[in-house]
Design a protein around this motif. Structure first.
Motif, short mmCIF file in Angstrom:
data_model
loop_
_atom_site.label_atom_id
_atom_site.label_comp_id
_atom_site.label_asym_id
_atom_site.label_seq_id
_atom_site.Cartn_x
_atom_site.Cartn_y
_atom_site.Cartn_z
N MET A 1 0.84 -1.18 0.00
CA MET A 1 0.00 0.00 0.00
C MET A 1 0.89 1.24 0.00
N LYS A 2 0.55 2.18 -0.83
CA LYS A 2 1.28 3.45 -0.86
C LYS A 2 0.72 4.35 0.24
N TYR A 3 1.59 4.88 1.07
CA TYR A 3 1.17 5.78 2.14
C TYR A 3 0.95 7.18 1.58
N ASN A 4 0.01 7.91 2.20
CA ASN A 4 -0.24 9.31 1.88
C ASN A 4 0.27 10.15 3.02
N ILE A 5 1.33 10.89 2.78
CA ILE A 5 1.91 11.73 3.83
C ILE A 5 1.57 13.18 3.51
N GLY A 6 0.83 13.79 4.42
CA GLY A 6 0.44 15.18 4.26
C GLY A 6 1.52 16.12 4.77
N VAL A 7 1.70 17.21 4.05
CA VAL A 7 2.58 18.28 4.52
C VAL A 7 1.71 19.51 4.67
N ILE A 8 1.65 20.02 5.89
CA ILE A 8 0.88 21.22 6.17
C ILE A 8 1.86 22.30 6.61
N GLY A 9 1.64 23.53 6.13
CA GLY A 9 2.57 24.58 6.48
C GLY A 9 2.22 25.90 5.84
N GLY A 10 2.97 26.89 6.21
CA GLY A 10 2.70 28.26 5.82
C GLY A 10 2.77 28.52 4.32
N ALA A 11 1.80 29.29 3.85
CA ALA A 11 1.78 29.74 2.46
C ALA A 11 2.47 31.10 2.38
N ALA A 12 2.93 31.44 1.20
CA ALA A 12 3.45 32.79 0.94
C ALA A 12 2.27 33.62 0.46
N ILE A 13 1.73 34.43 1.36
CA ILE A 13 0.51 35.18 1.04
C ILE A 13 0.44 36.45 1.88
N GLY A 14 -0.12 37.49 1.31
CA GLY A 14 -0.34 38.73 2.04
C GLY A 14 0.92 39.37 2.59
N GLY A 15 2.01 39.27 1.87
CA GLY A 15 3.27 39.84 2.33
C GLY A 15 4.05 38.96 3.28
N PHE A 16 3.49 37.82 3.66
CA PHE A 16 4.17 36.87 4.53
C PHE A 16 4.77 35.76 3.70
N ALA A 17 5.93 35.33 4.08
CA ALA A 17 6.54 34.15 3.46
C ALA A 17 7.21 33.33 4.55
N PRO A 18 7.11 32.02 4.48
CA PRO A 18 7.81 31.18 5.45
C PRO A 18 9.32 31.44 5.37
N SER A 19 10.02 31.15 6.45
CA SER A 19 11.47 31.34 6.49
C SER A 19 12.16 30.45 5.47
N GLN A 20 13.38 30.81 5.13
CA GLN A 20 14.16 29.98 4.21
C GLN A 20 14.40 28.60 4.81
N THR A 21 14.58 28.54 6.12
CA THR A 21 14.74 27.24 6.78
C THR A 21 13.50 26.38 6.57
N ALA A 22 12.30 26.98 6.76
CA ALA A 22 11.05 26.23 6.56
C ALA A 22 10.96 25.72 5.14
N LEU A 23 11.30 26.56 4.18
CA LEU A 23 11.23 26.15 2.77
C LEU A 23 12.25 25.06 2.45
N ASP A 24 13.46 25.19 2.98
CA ASP A 24 14.48 24.17 2.77
C ASP A 24 14.06 22.83 3.38
N TYR A 25 13.55 22.88 4.61
CA TYR A 25 13.08 21.66 5.27
C TYR A 25 11.92 21.04 4.50
#
Length: 180
Positions: free
Chosen positions: A1-25
């Motif tokens: 069975m193929k597992y479904n792994i969800g990734v939840i996290g910050g969007a780049a929206i409204g002048g906000f962007a996740p940190s470079q560390t968050a994006l790299d991770y």
């Protein structure tokens, strides 16, 4: 069975962007999910979602995005299966329900909502990738005993400090649920 792994996290929206560390991770998590043969499930938009999809896509994996609107064109360029829902933030429930486990990276209120849906439904284990900013770095300090979101203490959060640890935990939880 193929597992479904969800990734939840910050969007780049409204002048906000996740940190470079968050994006790299997120990119590394996506790559590791694909290398493990699992499908990556997400909200399909920008920021952490796009970085995770890019990592999975470049590693030959499957990427699925539950979009808030009605247009497939809303998806980031690395989503292979774009699912327009037309239900706005209610798509968070669909994202979580389609996932066997979720990995939280950074995140604002939408991500916090996905995390609480996962825990409240007692269906989807959640791994919080610390060191990525947003709610991922604050949630443990307000959790009961550092790992429960409510006083029932029924469903613990899991914490990881690296992409490798987060994906290893996700795979272990999937195996416990489906291969036991």
């Amino acid at each position: 069975m193929k597992y479904n792994i969800g990734v939840i996290g910050g969007a780049a929206i409204g002048g906000f962007a996740p940190s470079q560390t968050a994006l790299d991770y997120a990119y590394q998590v996506g790559r590791l999910v694909a290398e493990a043969g699992a499908a990556l499930i997400c909200g399909g938009k920008s920021g952490v979602m796009e970085a995770a999809c890019k990592g999975a896509f470049e590693a030959g994996g499957i990427t699925v995005g539950f979009l808030p609107g009605m247009e497939k064109s809303e998806a980031n360029p690395y989503v292979q299966v774009a699912l327009p829902t037309g239900v706005g933030l209610a798509r968070n429930v669909l994202t979580v329900r389609a996932s066997d486990v979720v990995i939280m990276i950074s995140g604002g209120l939408g991500t916090l909502n996905e995390l609480t849906v996962a825990i409240n439904e007692r269906k989807v284990p959640a791994i919080v990738l610390t060191g990525t900013g947003g709610w991922a770095d604050r949630i443990q300090s307000i959790a009961y005993e550092g790992k429960y979101l409510d006083e029932r203490r029924a469903v613990p959060l899991h914490f990881a400090s690296s992409p490798q640890e987060a994906v290893q935990q996700a795979l272990k939880l999937c195996r416990q649920m489906f291969d036991a």
